[in-house]
Design a protein around this motif. Structure first.
Motif, mmCIF file in Angstrom:
data_model
loop_
_atom_site.group_PDB
_atom_site.id
_atom_site.type_symbol
_atom_site.label_atom_id
_atom_site.label_comp_id
_atom_site.label_asym_id
_atom_site.label_seq_id
_atom_site.Cartn_x
_atom_site.Cartn_y
_atom_site.Cartn_z
ATOM 1 N N ASP A 3 55.048 41.319 34.527
ATOM 2 C CA ASP A 3 54.492 41.368 33.172
ATOM 3 C C ASP A 3 52.976 41.562 33.192
ATOM 4 O O ASP A 3 52.309 41.311 32.196
ATOM 5 C CB ASP A 3 54.858 40.095 32.395
ATOM 6 N N ASP A 4 52.455 41.992 34.337
ATOM 7 C CA ASP A 4 51.016 42.255 34.540
ATOM 8 C C ASP A 4 50.157 40.994 34.503
ATOM 9 O O ASP A 4 48.937 41.097 34.501
ATOM 10 C CB ASP A 4 50.462 43.269 33.513
ATOM 11 N N SER A 5 50.784 39.808 34.477
ATOM 12 C CA SER A 5 49.988 38.576 34.532
ATOM 13 C C SER A 5 49.604 38.330 35.988
ATOM 14 O O SER A 5 50.291 38.789 36.905
ATOM 15 C CB SER A 5 50.792 37.399 33.992
ATOM 16 N N VAL A 6 48.520 37.598 36.180
ATOM 17 C CA VAL A 6 48.045 37.358 37.541
ATOM 18 C C VAL A 6 48.210 35.882 37.889
ATOM 19 O O VAL A 6 48.006 34.998 37.063
ATOM 20 C CB VAL A 6 46.578 37.817 37.710
ATOM 21 N N THR A 7 48.626 35.636 39.105
ATOM 22 C CA THR A 7 48.749 34.262 39.617
ATOM 23 C C THR A 7 47.940 34.196 40.902
ATOM 24 O O THR A 7 48.066 35.058 41.767
ATOM 25 C CB THR A 7 50.224 33.919 39.897
ATOM 26 N N VAL A 8 47.108 33.159 41.005
ATOM 27 C CA VAL A 8 46.235 33.025 42.176
ATOM 28 C C VAL A 8 46.474 31.667 42.807
ATOM 29 O O VAL A 8 46.530 30.650 42.116
ATOM 30 C CB VAL A 8 44.744 33.137 41.773
ATOM 31 N N ALA A 9 46.606 31.656 44.125
ATOM 32 C CA ALA A 9 46.670 30.397 44.869
ATOM 33 C C ALA A 9 45.492 30.390 45.829
ATOM 34 O O ALA A 9 45.263 31.373 46.532
ATOM 35 C CB ALA A 9 47.970 30.277 45.652
ATOM 36 N N ALA A 10 44.748 29.298 45.833
ATOM 37 C CA ALA A 10 43.621 29.196 46.759
ATOM 38 C C ALA A 10 43.826 27.960 47.623
ATOM 39 O O ALA A 10 44.251 26.911 47.131
ATOM 40 C CB ALA A 10 42.308 29.094 45.980
ATOM 41 N N VAL A 11 43.554 28.101 48.910
ATOM 42 C CA VAL A 11 43.752 26.986 49.842
ATOM 43 C C VAL A 11 42.474 26.801 50.647
ATOM 44 O O VAL A 11 41.986 27.743 51.286
ATOM 45 C CB VAL A 11 44.932 27.274 50.804
ATOM 46 N N VAL A 12 41.933 25.598 50.574
ATOM 47 C CA VAL A 12 40.756 25.261 51.372
ATOM 48 C C VAL A 12 41.018 23.889 51.967
ATOM 49 O O VAL A 12 41.280 22.938 51.231
ATOM 50 C CB VAL A 12 39.473 25.227 50.511
#
Lengths: 175, 709
Positions: free
Chosen positions: B515-524
Motif C-alpha cells: 500500500d506504499d506505506s513505509v515501515t522502518v526497524a532500527a537496531v542499536v
C-alpha cells in the motif's frame, strides 16, 4: 603441451573479454552506496531574561526551543514561550524569556536601560533597586552578564535577577 | 580402478552453468568475490590437471565453459528484461490475458501485446491495477490510462512469477478508457473449457481439479491450499512427473501396438506433451518432467539404458537456459531436489530392501514410503532455510494421497471429454474430497508441521551428502570416515549458527508495503524500534523477522498514523515482546491501550518531542503529523508523510541523510538529498523500492552504507 596451455588460456581470456565487453560504469545496479556522515547542522540562540544562565546556547538541528530553554535553565518564574515545541531552524536567534508572579506575566527589563542609568522611575521596579543598578553602571559601566547584575543587586539578587535581561549587544560571558 | 567421481557431462555442465548464474547474480550487488573464487578454483584445477597430465582436464574445461556460458547468459537475460520506465503517464492498449482470471477474481489484470499512446510496442506484459470499478474479461482489448513503471523481477528477492509470465511493466492508478471484446487464444480456450467443466461437474473440489489439470492455483481456495501444505502433499498440485507420466503412458500404450522405434515414438509423444506444457504455461516442473521423459527415450534408444540423474541435469540445463533466474524460485528448487533425492537415495534404499527379501506387497509399500522419504530428505534443509514449514506426516499421507490423486487426475482427464464422460468428474470429486478430508484432519494437528532455522549452505551440504550416499562419489575407508562426519558437522553447525542472534551493528531496515506505506526497524545495541502505520501485514512481518535475527532486550513500537493501522496487523505485532508503544498522532481509533495488554505501556507522544537515548524518535507536527525523524547514533532518517506537504519538511532544518517519502518529490532532488520512495523516479539520488527492494541503512564509523540486501 605448451600449445594446449596457450590455447586454453587464450580461449579463457577471449571469452572473458567478450562477456565483459559492454559493461557500463554504473553497473552493478545494486552495489552498496557509501557516503560520509555529514556533520550535524547546529543553531545558536541567545537566551536571556528569566533563565538561570543567560548566554548563547548551541543545539543540533532537530532540537526544539524547549531544549534551548532547558540548557539555559528554566526557573520557577519563567514563562515558557509558545514556540517551545517548534524545532530550532535558525529563524529565531534571540529569545527573551519573560517572568510571572503566578498571576500575571511581565516583560523582562533591559538592565542597561537608559532609564535605570539616569535613575528615572521604571514601572514595576522599587527605587532602591534602580539606585543599586544605577550606582553599578556609574562605577563599572554597562552590565555585560547576569553575574554582574547579581553582584549589583546584592541581597536582592534572588528576588529580582530574573526580572532583567542583558541585551545581546552588551553580552560578554562571565569569567 | 573406479573413478573418484561418477560424473556425467550433463552434471558438470549443469553445475558449471549454475555457478555462472550465481556469479553474475552476486555481481549485480557489486560482490565479485564469488565469481572470482569460482574462476580461481576452476583455473587452478585446470592447470593442476594439465601439469599432472590427468585426463580430467577436459571435464574441468567443460565446467569452465558452462560457467562462462551461465554467467554470460544471465547477463544478457538481465539486460533484456531491464527497462527504466519510471512514473510515465501513459495510456496503454492491450489484450487481457487469463492470468488470475479463472477462479478468484481481482482488479489486477495482465495485458499483453500492448502499445502506448505513441504507438510504441511494449515488450512483455503489463500488470494493471484498476481502481475505478471496471470489470474486464479475458480476451478483451482494453485501453487503460495510468502511471507506467518498469517491474524489476531480479533483485534481492527474485520475482519468478513475473519472469515466468513475462511481466515487464506495471500500470498504477489505472482507469479504463475503452474496452471492446476480443477473442481467446487457444490455450486460454482450453483452460476456460477445463475450468467450466470442473466448475459445472465438481461442486466441492473444482478449484483443486482445475489446479491438478492446468497447474493454475488461482481457483484453489486458501483453506484447501493450507491444508495440503500443512499435510505435506501440496506438491501433488504442481503439474509434474505424475501428470506427464500418465499422459505419456496413455500415449505410449496406444503407440505400443505400432511397434515403433523409441526415437520415433518419442517424437510422436512429445507433440501432445508440449501442447500440455503450453496449456500449463510451460512451468518449470512440467518442463522438467517432459525433458526427463525425452532424455529417457533418447538414452534408451542410444545406450539401452537411462540415467535419472543425467536426465535431471539436462532438464535443469534446459530450464535454466529458458530463464537462468528460475534457480532462485523455491518451487524450482524443491521440484528438482525431490527428483535428485530419488535419483540418489532411492536406489541404495531399494537395494537394502531387496537384500531383506520382503513380501511383494510390503515391498511396494516400502517403495512408496522410500520415494516420499527421499523427497523429504532432499528438500528438508532448502525448505527450512527459506523459512518454510516441514510437514511431519507427509511421508505417511503420501501413501494414501498419491494413489487417490492419481485416480482423481485420470478420472478428471477423461472427464474433460464431451458428453457422458463429464460424469466421471463426480467420481473424481469423491476421491479429491477424501484426500482433502485427510489433509484437513492432519493439518489441524498442532504438531502437523515444524520449522527450524538453518543457513542456506546446509542445502549444498545435503546435495553433496546425497551424491555420496547415492554412490556417485567413491571414497576410501579413510575418506568415508572423514567425509560423512564433516558433512554432519556442517549440517549441525549451520542449524546452530542460524539460531545464534547477531550482534546489532547500528542499522535501519526499510520496507515499503504493497500500500506504499513505509515501515522502518532500527537496531542499536540491544535496543530496537519499529516505526510504522501498521497497515501492511507482510511489511511488518518482514520487519519483525529482521529484528528476530538480533539479540534485542528492548523493543519499542511507534504507531505513526494510527488511523491507518489495521487490527489484524496489530494483533500480529502485539506478541513481539514490545515493552512500550507510542502513538504519534494522538488518535487511538483501534484502542491500542486495550489491545496490547498490561505488560506493554502505551503512550501518546507529545508533538515535536523526542523519545529515546541511543535511538531517538522525534515526531514533527505542522498542525498534524508530517514527519518522524529517527536518529541512529549519528545518522538521521526522516519518514515524511503526505505528498503535498512533503517539501516543507526540508525547511524544518532536520538535515537527515535519508528522507523516506510516499512519492518522489522534485524539491528533494534539487536539494540533492537522498530519498527512498515506493517507485523509482528519474530524479537523481532517488531509490525506488520497486527497483531496489528493501533497504538497509548501516552506520560504520563515519560512513553510512545503503545496501539493497
Amino acid at each position: 603441451m605448451k600449445r594446449r596451455w596457450i590455447a586454453v588460456i587464450f580461449l579463457f581470456v577471449f571469452v572473458l573479454c567478450i562477456s565483459l565487453s559492454g559493461c557500463k560504469e554504473d553497473f552493478p545496479p545494486y552495489e552498496e552506496e557509501k557516503s560520509e556522515i555529514m556533520p550535524p547542522q547546529t543553531f545558536t540562540v541567545y537566551v536571556c531574561g528569566a533563565v538561570e544562565n543567560e548566554g548563547y546556547v548551541t543545539v543540533e538541528a532537530g532540537e526544539t526551543y524547549l531544549t534551548v530553554l532547558e540548557l539555559a535553565g528554566i526557573l520557577p518564574q519563567s514563562v515558557v514561550p509558545q514556540l517551545h515545541t517548534y524545532p530550532v531552524d535558525g529563524s529565531v536567534t534571540e529569545l527573551i524569556v519573560n517572568y510571572s508572579d503566578g498571576e500575571q506575566i511581565y516583560d523582562c527589563i533591559n538592565a542597561d536601560n537608559l532609564l535605570i542609568a539616569e535613575r528615572l522611575g521604571v514601572e514595576g521596579l522599587p527605587t532602591e533597586i534602580v539606585e543599586l543598578l544605577a550606582d553599578y553602571i556609574a562605577e563599572f559601566g554597562a552590565f555585560h552578564n547576569k553575574q554582574q547584575l547579581k553582584t549589583a543587586l546584592g541581597e536582592y539578587a534572588e528576588e529580582y535577577h530574573y526580572r532583567f535581561f542583558i541585551s545581546e549587544e552588551n553580552y560578554e560571558k562571565a569569567d | 580402478m573406479k573413478r573418484r567421481i561418477n560424473a556425467r557431462f550433463s552434471l558438470i555442465a549443469a553445475v558449471g552453468f549454475i555457478l555462472g548464474i550465481f556469479a553474475f547474480y552476486e555481481l549485480l550487488f557489486g560482490e565479485f568475490y564469488f565469481g572470482l573464487a569460482v574462476a580461481i578454483v576452476l583455473a587452478a584445477l585446470l592447470i593442476f590437471c594439465i601439469i599432472k597430465r590427468l585426463g580430467t582436464w577436459k571435464v574441468v574445461l567443460i565446467g569452465i565453459a558452462f560457467a562462462l556460458a551461465g554467467f554470460c547468459w544471465s547477463g544478457l537475460y538481465y539486460l533484456n528484461i531491464t527497462d527504466d520506465a519510471c512514473g510515465i503517464s501513459v495510456s496503454v492498449t492491450g489484450r487481457v490475458t487469463d492470468l488470475g482470471r479463472n477462479g478468484a477474481i481481482s482488479n489486477i489484470y495482465y495485458l499483453e501485446d500492448c502499445r502506448d499512446d505513441n504507438g510504441r510496442t511494449l515488450a512483455g506484459r503489463v500488470r494493471v491495477y484498476v481502481d475505478d470499478g471496471s470489470v474486464l474479461s479475458t480476451g478483451d482489448v482494453a485501453t487503460v490510462s495510468g502511471t507506467l513503471d518498469s517491474v524489476y523481477p531480479v533483485k534481492q528477492q527474485v520475482n519468478t512469477f513475473y519472469l515466468r509470465n513475462r511481466v515487464r511493466y506495471e500500470l498504477r492508478n489505472g482507469g479504463v478508457v475503452s474496452v471492446h471484446a476480443g477473442k481467446l487464444k487457444l490455450d486460454e480456450k482450453v483452460r476456460k473449457y477445463v475450468y467450466d467443466v470442473t466448475f459445472d461437474y465438481m461442486p466441492d473440489n473444482s478449484g483443486t481439479m482445475y489446479a491438478l489439470l492446468t497447474g493454475d492455483r488461482n481457483a484453489l481456495d486458501e483453506t484447501s491450499e493450507l491444508a495440503f501444505s500443512r499435510a505435506g502433499i501440496v506438491h501433488l498440485l504442481a503439474v509434474s512427473g505424475l501428470h506427464v507420466g500418465f499422459i505419456a503412458s496413455v500415449l505410449g500404450f496406444a503407440l505400443s501396438r505400432l511397434k515403433l522405434r523409441p526415437l520415433t515414438e518419442c517424437a510422436i509423444i512429445i507433440v501432445p506433451l508440449l501442447f500440455y506444457a503450453y496449456i500449463c504455461g510451460f512451468s518449470p516442473s512440467v518442463m522438467r518432467a517432459i525433458t526427463m521423459l525425452v532424455c529417457g527415450y533418447i538414452s534408451r534408444a542410444l545406450f539401452s539404458k537411462s540415467d535419472m540423474l543425467a536426465s535431471l541435469c539436462w532438464a535443469a540445463l534446459i530450464s535454466l537456459a529458458v530463464c537462468p533466474y528460475y534457480i532462485f524460485d523455491l518451487g524450482f528448487q524443491l521440484s528438482f531436489l525431490s527428483v535428485f533425492g530419488i535419483s540418489t537415495l532411492y536406489y541404495p534404499l531399494n537395494r537394502l530392501l531387496l537384500r531383506k527379501k520382503v513380501n511383494k506387497h510390503l515391498r511396494r509399500i516400502c517403495d512408496a514410503l522410500f520415494i516420499s522419504a527421499c523427497c523429504i530428505v532432499a528438500t528438508l534443509f532448502t525448505l527450512a532455510a527459506n523459512g518454510g514449514e516441514v510437514a511431519v506426516f507427509g511421508v505417511l499421507l503420501n501413501l494414501i494421497a498419491v494413489p487417490a490423486v492419481s485416480v482423481a487426475f485420470v478420472l478428471g482427464f477423461f472427464g474433460l471429454l464431451p458428453w457422458v464422460f463429464h460424469y466421471l468428474m463426480f467420481a473424481a470429486d469423491a476421491f479429491l474430497q477424501f484426500v482433502l478430508r485427510c489433509a484437513a484432519a492432519v493439518s489441524e494437528l498442532s504438531f502437523a508441521t515444524f520449522s527450524f532455522k538453518t543457513a542456506h549452505i546446509s542445502a549444498i551440504v545435503v546435495i553433496v551428502l546425497l551424491f555420496a550416499i547415492g554412490g556417485f562419489l567413491h571414497l576410501s575407508k579413510l575418506g568415508k570416515k572423514i567425509f560423512y562426519p564433516v558433512c554432519c558437522f556442517l549440517l549441525i553447525f549451520s542449524i546452530i549458527f542460524a539460531y545464534i542472534p547477531r550482534r546489532a551493528d547500528n542499522n535501519a531496515y526499510v520496507v515499503y508495503g504493497s500500500d506504499d506505506s513505509v515501515t522502518v526497524a532500527a537496531v542499536v545495541g540491544d535496543e530496537a524500534i519499529v516505526v510504522s502505520d501498521f497497515s501492511d501485514y507482510s511489511a511488518v512481518s518482514e520487519i519483525l523477522g529482521h529484528i528476530g535475527k538480533y539479540k534485542v532486550d528492548k523493543i519499542t513500537l511507534f504507531v505513526a498514523r494510527s488511523s491507518l493501522a489495521r487490527s489484524e496487523v496489530i494483533d500480529a505485532v502485539k506478541n513481539c515482546g514490545a515493552d512500550t508503544v507510542y502513538i504519534l498522532d494522538s488518535v487511538d481509533g483501534l484502542k491500542l491501550t486495550d489491545k496490547f495488554g498490561d505488560e506493554t505501556n502505551v503512550f501518546y507522544q507529545r508533538p515535536n518531542t523526542c523519545v529515546g537515548e541511543t535511538l531517538k524518535v522525534r515526531s514533527i507536527f505542522d498542525g498534524e503529523l508530517c514527519a518522524v525523524n529517527i536518529t541512529l547514533d549519528k545518522t538521521d532518517i526522516c519518514l515524511v508523510y503526505g505528498t503535498e506537504r512533503s517539501s516543507s519538511v526540508l525547511d524544518f532544518g532536520i538535515n537527515a541523510e535519508f528522507y523516506l517519502l510516499e512519492a518522489p518529490c522534485e524539491s528533494y532532488s534539487s536539494a540533492k538529498v537522498k530519498t527512498l520512495t515506493p517507485y523509482q523516479s528519474g530524479f537523481p539520488c532517488n531509490y525506488g523500492a520497486n527497483k531496489y527492494g528493501n533497504f538497509t541503512i548501516a552506520q560504520k564509523g563515519d560512513t553510512i552504507i545503503l545496501s539493497f540486501r
